[in-house]
Design a protein around this motif. Structure first.
Motif, mmCIF file in Angstrom:
data_model
loop_
_atom_site.group_PDB
_atom_site.id
_atom_site.type_symbol
_atom_site.label_atom_id
_atom_site.label_comp_id
_atom_site.label_asym_id
_atom_site.label_seq_id
_atom_site.Cartn_x
_atom_site.Cartn_y
_atom_site.Cartn_z
ATOM 1 N N PHE A 72 62.381 22.450 97.141
ATOM 2 C CA PHE A 72 61.701 21.349 97.807
ATOM 3 C C PHE A 72 60.319 21.105 97.218
ATOM 4 O O PHE A 72 59.373 21.804 97.535
ATOM 5 N N PRO A 111 69.247 30.875 82.768
ATOM 6 C CA PRO A 111 68.268 31.947 82.555
ATOM 7 C C PRO A 111 68.753 33.246 83.180
ATOM 8 O O PRO A 111 69.399 33.229 84.235
ATOM 9 N N VAL A 127 67.921 20.844 83.564
ATOM 10 C CA VAL A 127 66.632 21.543 83.632
ATOM 11 C C VAL A 127 66.509 22.232 84.988
ATOM 12 O O VAL A 127 66.998 21.728 86.002
ATOM 13 N N TRP A 128 65.883 23.387 84.964
ATOM 14 C CA TRP A 128 65.694 24.161 86.200
ATOM 15 C C TRP A 128 64.283 23.948 86.730
ATOM 16 O O TRP A 128 63.316 24.046 85.993
ATOM 17 N N THR A 129 64.154 23.709 88.030
ATOM 18 C CA THR A 129 62.823 23.514 88.615
ATOM 19 C C THR A 129 62.333 24.764 89.341
ATOM 20 O O THR A 129 61.156 24.889 89.632
ATOM 21 N N ASN A 130 63.250 25.674 89.691
ATOM 22 C CA ASN A 130 62.913 26.862 90.478
ATOM 23 C C ASN A 130 62.242 26.531 91.801
ATOM 24 O O ASN A 130 61.336 27.232 92.255
ATOM 25 N N GLN A 139 72.694 17.314 80.519
ATOM 26 C CA GLN A 139 71.572 18.185 80.184
ATOM 27 C C GLN A 139 70.911 18.702 81.461
ATOM 28 O O GLN A 139 70.578 17.930 82.356
ATOM 29 N N SER A 146 57.326 28.005 85.310
ATOM 30 C CA SER A 146 57.023 27.562 86.669
ATOM 31 C C SER A 146 55.849 28.328 87.243
ATOM 32 O O SER A 146 55.124 27.837 88.094
ATOM 33 N N SER A 194 61.440 31.425 79.336
ATOM 34 C CA SER A 194 62.026 31.471 80.668
ATOM 35 C C SER A 194 61.409 30.406 81.563
ATOM 36 O O SER A 194 60.193 30.304 81.675
ATOM 37 N N PRO A 195 62.255 29.582 82.218
ATOM 38 C CA PRO A 195 61.709 28.577 83.131
ATOM 39 C C PRO A 195 60.951 29.221 84.292
ATOM 40 O O PRO A 195 60.058 28.610 84.859
ATOM 41 N N PHE A 196 61.314 30.462 84.621
ATOM 42 C CA PHE A 196 60.578 31.158 85.690
ATOM 43 C C PHE A 196 59.128 31.359 85.256
ATOM 44 O O PHE A 196 58.201 31.145 86.008
ATOM 45 N N PRO A 241 69.359 28.986 89.231
ATOM 46 C CA PRO A 241 70.607 29.328 88.558
ATOM 47 C C PRO A 241 71.463 30.308 89.353
ATOM 48 O O PRO A 241 71.634 31.462 88.988
ATOM 49 N N GLN A 262 56.559 21.780 81.141
ATOM 50 C CA GLN A 262 57.557 22.841 81.222
ATOM 51 C C GLN A 262 58.979 22.282 81.144
ATOM 52 O O GLN A 262 59.848 22.868 80.513
ATOM 53 N N PHE A 263 59.195 21.110 81.741
ATOM 54 C CA PHE A 263 60.550 20.541 81.714
ATOM 55 C C PHE A 263 60.873 19.971 80.344
ATOM 56 O O PHE A 263 62.009 20.010 79.896
ATOM 57 N N GLN A 289 61.877 22.740 78.239
ATOM 58 C CA GLN A 289 63.268 23.107 78.551
ATOM 59 C C GLN A 289 64.238 22.170 77.857
ATOM 60 O O GLN A 289 65.212 22.608 77.261
ATOM 61 N N THR A 290 63.993 20.852 77.949
ATOM 62 C CA THR A 290 64.934 19.910 77.340
ATOM 63 C C THR A 290 64.888 20.014 75.823
ATOM 64 O O THR A 290 65.854 19.697 75.148
#
Lengths: 371, 315
Positions: free
Chosen positions: A203, A370, A197-200, A195, B276, B271-273, A170, B260-261, B264-265
């Protein structure tokens, strides 16, 4: 096409050879200095084979080699963004006599500035940052422009009116991209939402795919992304649904899914910088190139997309290429945020500063930033 | 909070967990039989990458995903043979050799794979619904609407469990990892057997790589395993060297990754952090717990793990 490590060995050999020949020259008293080739170095955050961010930069390097047959290029892949590693690698390039050094990830910003202080005769270009010095310029592109048009294609193609967006981190760059894409989607399809989603991670193909699958399970039928691999595209391909690629034309890895891709085209920018440095005309600047400048582009829209949608996209592309539309026309008010509050007044365009620090989603984005 | 925890949601997470965990499961099983034989192989990440490359390359060359999987097995075996030669044959330090193998595999796969980057393999392992079994409520969706590689991995878990704990050959495998001198006295050729299991373990790790390059992410991308080899190594400890628990661990990891995803959806305010971080936190926890000698014994770590065996050596 020299790998950096191989280059070090070669440099060592050349150096040794040089000492031997110069000694011989002293003996013979007729040494003629060999012309040192112009050398351009690249520091990469990922592998050149990622078909993503680093791949796009390496294509730029190859274009440079093609355009300037006399020059020599070198690169180092997978350089961590921590200050110690990044500074060591950049310093090594400078010590090895590279004339221009491109550092191609945001995290190299401070290391680049630090090394540049010790090598005033070397030109440094840092990609995607904001700090400059007399011998350090920055370079970036308005990828939001092709993202906006790709959003229009996605908005026209969605049937569920739900579009998924797999995003890395983000930060303003990613948020701006999501907003530009969403504004494109909603211009042709005001019913659709995007929509996020964050993967953080930048790669991790399997993780990015898992993120896309979560979005597809939730009802999305087009997947866009801001990542460095084609994992999200492959998830869409397996479901027989659509996706929008990023960085490079991702159609090769998901031919039935990829509608189009927002792509980087670094060759022209790299060539301009090298030409200016060669001519002694280069001056430090903050370059933020547009589609019109050619630093960003959009891959051809897939053949399976209906003709009228492709035609509309082609017209839009032409308007950006001519400069009639720009990132500023995309981000011109009225712009509402997710809560429906007006952030940009009608007729008013956002400034560079506002764009570069963007930390809010436009209306139509479904997801949180976030903190 | 409760509206997302519907049966459909849970089942979709579990099905995704199995799919996402399969690559790790193969690698984990490979490391498991290697460690059961008393050899630690930290080269799994590099072996997986070579397997991923060979899988994609073999498939592009032949047109068949199965040939690709075969190539991945061979590439993994060849990589592990280096480890066997160094650690079993020459009794080199297993940690150093394994780490070197990871670095070697990462570099070599990047170098050899340059020409096929971004080339889609002509075929890959797609979802196949098993007739009848796929119709079973809940379980059918989770286990029997997957790709052929997932079925292979499940069969392998059952087979390895039976092999290790219920057969004479399995007893010998355990013996060379627990008390090689006793096995030697029984007339078992410790060095030969250890080398064999190291090579077979490498082959499975190679197949784990192909589960990525021919399964979830068809095609070769440099560094595409993104650390899964390391997680597989850690999971072996979590699994207490038991194949059935290895499957549970791999699916748990896959579940966190996929779940986790979905959280989120579903708009869950976590927190996504933090999410993860979970798989790695979990890995560290397992590692910390397993460093204590007492815990290791309780978990059932092979007693001779990491120690080279030399006949008549009383060290």
């Amino acid at each position: 096409m020299i790998r950096r490590s191989l280059f070090a060995v070669l440099a060592g050999l050349v150096l040794t050879g040089g000492i031997v020949t110069s000694l011989a020259g002293v003996a013979a008293q007729d040494a003629t200095p060999a012309a040192e080739p112009f050398k351009v170095g690249f520091v990469y955050v990922g592998p050149v084979g990622d078909l993503g961010w680093t791949y796009a930069h390496d294509q730029g390097r190859l274009a440079l080699e093609e355009g300037f047959p006399g020059i020599e290029t070198g690169f180092q892949e997978n350089v961590p963004e921590n200050p110690a590693d990044a500074e060591r690698v950049i310093r090594q390039f400078a010590q090895d006599g590279f004339d221009v050094i491109f550092t191609t990830s945001f995290g190299y910003m401070d290391p680049t500035i630090n090394v540049a202080q010790d090598f005033p005769d070397t030109t440094f270009i840092h990609i995607s940052g904001f700090k400059t010095a007399d011998n350090v310029g920055t370079g970036f592109g308005k990828i939001e422009e092709p993202r906006f048009v790709s959003g229009q294609v996605a908005g026209a193609m969605t049937e569920t009116n739900q579009i998924g967006y797999v995003a890395a981190f983000p930060i303003p760059e990613v948020i701006r991209g999501i907003n530009a894409f969403t504004l494109g989607v909603r211009e042709v399809n005001p019913e659709a939402t995007v929509q996020v989603v964050w993967t953080n991670t930048w790669f991790d193909p399997a993780k990015e795919r898992a993120a896309a699958e979560a979005l597809l399970d939730g009802g999305a039928d087009v997947i866009a992304q801001h990542q460095d691999t084609a994992g999200p595209q492959q998830a869409a391909e397996d479901r027989g649904l659509y996706s929008v690629g990023y960085n490079a034309d991702m159609a090769s890895l998901a031919p039935d899914a990829v509608l189009t891709s927002a792509i980087w085209n670094w060759g022209p920018f790299y060539s301009d910088v090298v030409q200016q440095v060669m001519d002694g005309a280069w001056e430090s600047s903050q370059y933020w190139g547009s589609w019109q400048d050619g630093v960003v582009d959009m891959a051809p829209v897939a053949e399976f997309v209906p003709e009228e949608i492709r035609a509309a996209a082609a017209e839009e592309v032409a308007r950006f290429k001519s400069g009639e539309e720009t990132i500023y026309t995309i981000f011109t008010g009225p712009l509402l945020d997710q809560s429906g509050e007006e952030r940009v007044a009608a007729g008013q365009a956002m400034t560079d500063e506002e764009l570069l620090s963007m930390d809010w989603f436009v209306e139509g984005v479904d997801g949180d930033i976030p903190t | 909070m409760s509206d997302f925890l519907t049966p459909t949601f849970v089942i979709s997470v579990l099905a995704a967990a199995v799919a996402a965990g399969t690559a790790i499961l193969f690698a984990c099983l490979g490391e498991l039989i290697t460690e059961r034989a008393g050899v630690l192989n930290l080269g799994i990440e590099g072996i997986m990458l070579m397997g991923a490359l060979a899988g994609a390359g073999g498939c592009i060359w032949s047109g068949s995903a199965w040939v690709g999987a075969g190539a991945a097995l061979l590439a993994g075996a060849a990589m592990a043979a280096i480890h066997a030669l160094l650690c079993v044959g020459l009794r080199a330090n297993q940690v150093v050799s394994g780490l070197a193998l990871t670095i070697f595999g990462t570099g070599l796969s990047a170098f050899l794979g340059r020409d096929i980057v971004g080339m889609p393999p002509p075929s890959s392992f797609r979802r196949i619904d098993i007739p009848f079994l796929a119709e079973i409520p809940i379980l059918g969706r989770i286990l029997f609407q997957q790709s052929a590689l997932v079925y292979v991995s499940i069969a392998l878990v059952v087979f390895l469990w039976w092999y290790i704990f219920r057969t004479r050959a399995g007893l010998r495998l355990r013996a060379i990892g627990e008390r090689p001198e006793a096995a030697d006295a029984m007339g078992v050729d410790v060095a030969r057997l250890r080398a064999l299991y190291v090579v077979m373990g490498g082959a499975l790790a190679g197949l784990g790589g192909a589960a990525l390059s021919l399964g979830t992410n068809p095609g070769w991308t440099e560094g595409m395993t993104a650390g899964r080899g390391w997680i597989a190594v850690a999971l072996v400890i979590f699994a207490a060297w038991n194949p059935a628990r290895a499957a549970a661990g791999a699916y748990l990891f896959g579940g966190v990754e996929a779940g986790q995803f979905r959280l989120q959806t579903a708009g869950v305010d976590l927190s996504p952090f933090f999410l993860s971080m979970l798989p790695y936190l979990f890995t560290i926890l397992v590692l910390v717990l397993s460093t204590r000698e007492a815990t290791r014994r309780a978990l059932g770590a092979p007693a001779a793990l990491g120690r080279a065996y030399m006949r008549e050596d009383r060290g």
